[in-house]
Design an enzyme around this catalytic site. Structure first.
Site, mmCIF file in Angstrom:
data_model
loop_
_atom_site.group_PDB
_atom_site.id
_atom_site.type_symbol
_atom_site.label_atom_id
_atom_site.label_comp_id
_atom_site.label_asym_id
_atom_site.label_seq_id
_atom_site.Cartn_x
_atom_site.Cartn_y
_atom_site.Cartn_z
ATOM 1 N N GLU A 160 0.821 -1.223 0.000
ATOM 2 C CA GLU A 160 0.000 0.000 0.000
ATOM 3 C C GLU A 160 0.851 1.268 0.000
ATOM 4 O O GLU A 160 0.504 2.264 -0.642
ATOM 5 C CB GLU A 160 -0.926 0.004 1.227
ATOM 6 C CG GLU A 160 -1.963 1.109 1.245
ATOM 7 C CD GLU A 160 -2.889 1.058 0.034
ATOM 8 O OE1 GLU A 160 -3.710 0.150 -0.028
ATOM 9 O OE2 GLU A 160 -2.774 1.937 -0.840
ATOM 10 N N LYS A 198 5.669 3.972 -10.102
ATOM 11 C CA LYS A 198 4.357 3.930 -9.427
ATOM 12 C C LYS A 198 3.220 3.644 -10.407
ATOM 13 O O LYS A 198 2.315 2.865 -10.095
ATOM 14 C CB LYS A 198 4.128 5.257 -8.690
ATOM 15 C CG LYS A 198 5.070 5.449 -7.504
ATOM 16 C CD LYS A 198 5.000 6.885 -6.970
ATOM 17 C CE LYS A 198 5.878 7.082 -5.751
ATOM 18 N NZ LYS A 198 6.004 8.504 -5.364
HETATM 19 N N1 HSE Z 1 10.100 11.001 -3.759
HETATM 20 C C1 HSE Z 1 8.700 10.723 -3.700
HETATM 21 C C2 HSE Z 1 7.919 11.965 -4.131
HETATM 22 C C3 HSE Z 1 8.207 10.358 -2.309
HETATM 23 O O1 HSE Z 1 8.492 13.050 -4.320
HETATM 24 O O2 HSE Z 1 6.698 11.846 -4.269
HETATM 25 C C4 HSE Z 1 8.149 8.898 -2.020
HETATM 26 O O3 HSE Z 1 7.361 8.198 -2.940
#
Ligand code: HSE
Ligand code: NAP
Length: 428
Positions: A126, A202
């Site tokens: 998650e 992601k």
């Molecule tokens: N480096 C990521 C961001 C945070 O700037 O959203 C962790 O997923």
């Protein structure tokens, strides 16, 4: 105490998770079943924001993942190796795994989920996308009865922070980046964030869940925000758009059916994602019959990410308590096949592009004719001003085939009146 955790990492996320679990009053009662049994770190001498017995903290992470007493391994150390090997060893030793590591899952998900399915254990993630925003379990459970056709996210807080400040202050990318690094919003090496790689990891994970197939990370088209200029932000604003780094997964009726990409995008000001500013994240899911659902919240940080990690731990505690030999299909990732991805040349999208040209009669006419010859229909073409001696012309297209648009640009670059094409952005 029923369920023993072995936590790998006690940095931002590990510390937040330990804090949440050590202060479990008025949270779900099942959390009280959890024991922080071992915590693995690199350095025993580092000052820590949490107090743990000396016997709990160790630098021997391998011993944690093979310890027969550990029920759940929580991987919050980050990086590719040794994270991948430790996750695989935990699985081979019959442990359920919780991870926040999108980089490892997007690259090695195939290997990790195959091993987990074979071993009959769960791998929960998650926290890997959207920090504290619950989006993985909703995609696996509540929304999985829908035919998801589009998932569009602002899923990198650093780039959203930079673009939001460029928008409100009229500043340059490099100035805002330097400031964001000083304030601790952007990392010293900002590559993964500003070049779109973190968002690509992601969206590969989200699209895999939304479209029910594995995604090869190399199939995700990825463009970052370094080339977004304050000039384009200002023109976009005049045209009724804001510029956002969007991660988009789309199922189409054509074949191959899935498009998946990360790039800066002109978003109409009335669109729900246009008002997501600062380090916040938001994910818009569109499907049938649900229509649109948007998830919004903090995409990073100790507390929010600990909330997501602990929700996975909670699900596993519940699964362990009701243990049957049949895995719960709503917690597993059992996809076997790879999604077929549309090449970018076949993508149908709108474009915004800015030209610098000689200020002479016929230039706009030649641009329009060339686009027309390549089947590119224009929504608007305007001369917006001058940069020195050169005229600035901004073109917005209707939906066009990307390959046709690029062929037109290749031809336009050869025109004597055209100096350069400083920007090329897609429009939502
Ligand atoms: N480096 C990521 C961001 C945070 O700037 O959203 C962790 O997923
Ligand atoms: P972090 O602050 O750098 O912490 C990493 C922790 O892991 C540290 O405690 C470190 O030990 C330990 N560690 C790293 N490599 C190790 C090794 N080889 N051996 C032993 N220990 C090791 O990282 P984080 O920000 O918490 O991020 C952890 C994971 O969560 C990453 O995958 C990240 O992408 C993900 N995530 C982070 C956020 C966020 O807001 N930070 C949000 C969502 C997801 P020492 O403390 O001894 O150095």
């Amino acid at each position: 105490m029923g369920v023993k955790l072995g936590i790998l990492g006690l940095g931002t996320v590990g510390t937040g998770t330990v804090q949440l679990l050590q202060n479990s009053g008025f949270r779900h009662p099942l959390l009280q079943e959890v024991e922080i049994y071992r915590v693995g770190v690199r350095s025993l001498d580092k000052p820590r924001a949490v107090t743990l017995p000396q016997t709990v903290v160790t630098t021997d992470l391998e011993a944690i993942v093979i310890d027969p007493k550990v029920d759940i391994v929580v991987e919050v150390m980050g990086g590719l190796e040794p994270a991948r090997s430790l996750i695989l060893k935990a699985i081979q030793n019959g442990k359920h795994v919780v991870t926040a590591n999108k980089a490892a899952i997007s690259r090695f998900g195939d290997e990790i989920f195959s091993a987990a399915n074979e071993a009959g254990v769960y791998v929960m993630l998650e926290a890997a996308v959207g920090g504290g925003i619950p989006v993985i379990q909703p995609l696996k459970q509540s929304l999985s009865v829908n035919r998801i056709h589009t998932i569009t996210g602002i899923i990198n807080g650093t780039t959203n922070y930079i673009l939001s400040r460029m928008q409100t202050e009229g500043s340059n990318f490099s100035d805002v980046l330097a400031d964001a690094q000083e304030l601790g919003y952007a990392e010293a090496d900002p590559t993964a964030d500003v070049d779109g790689l973190d968002a690509a990891d992601k969206i590969a994970i989200l699209a895999s869940l939304a479209f029910g197939g594995r995604i090869k990370l190399e199939d995700v088209y990825c463009e970052g925000i370094r080339q977004v200029s304050k000039t384009d932000i200002a023109y976009a604003e005049k045209l009724g758009f804001v510029i956002k780094l969007l991660a988009i997964g789309k199922r189409m009726t054509s074949s191959p059916p899935i498009s998946i990409r990360v790039h800066p995008t002109l978003v109409p000001k009335a669109h729900p994602l246009a008002s997501i500013n600062g380090v916040n994240n938001a994910i818009l899911v569109e499907g049938e019959p649900i229509g649109q659902v948007m998830f919004f919240g903090p995409g990073a940080g100790a507390g929010p990410t600990a909330s997501a990690v602990s929700s996975d731990i909670l699900n596993l505690v519940a699964a362990l308590q009701t243990s049957t030999s049949v895995p719960n299909p709503l917690l597993t990732c059992a996809h076997q096949d790879y999604c077929q991805i549309v090449p970018m040349a076949e993508l149908i999208t709108r474009f915004y592009t800015r030209f610098l040209t000689k200020d002479q009669p016929g230039v706009i006419g030649k641009l329009g004719t060339c686009f027309g010859n390549h089947g590119v229909s224009l929504e608007s073409i305007v001369q917006t001003g001058f940069q020195g001696e050169l005229a600035e012309i901004v073109v917005v297209t209707h939906d066009v085939r990307e390959g046709d648009f690029r062929q037109a640009l290749t031809e336009i670059r050869t025109f004597a009146g055209v100096d350069s094409i400083p920007s090329l952005l897609r429009v939502l």
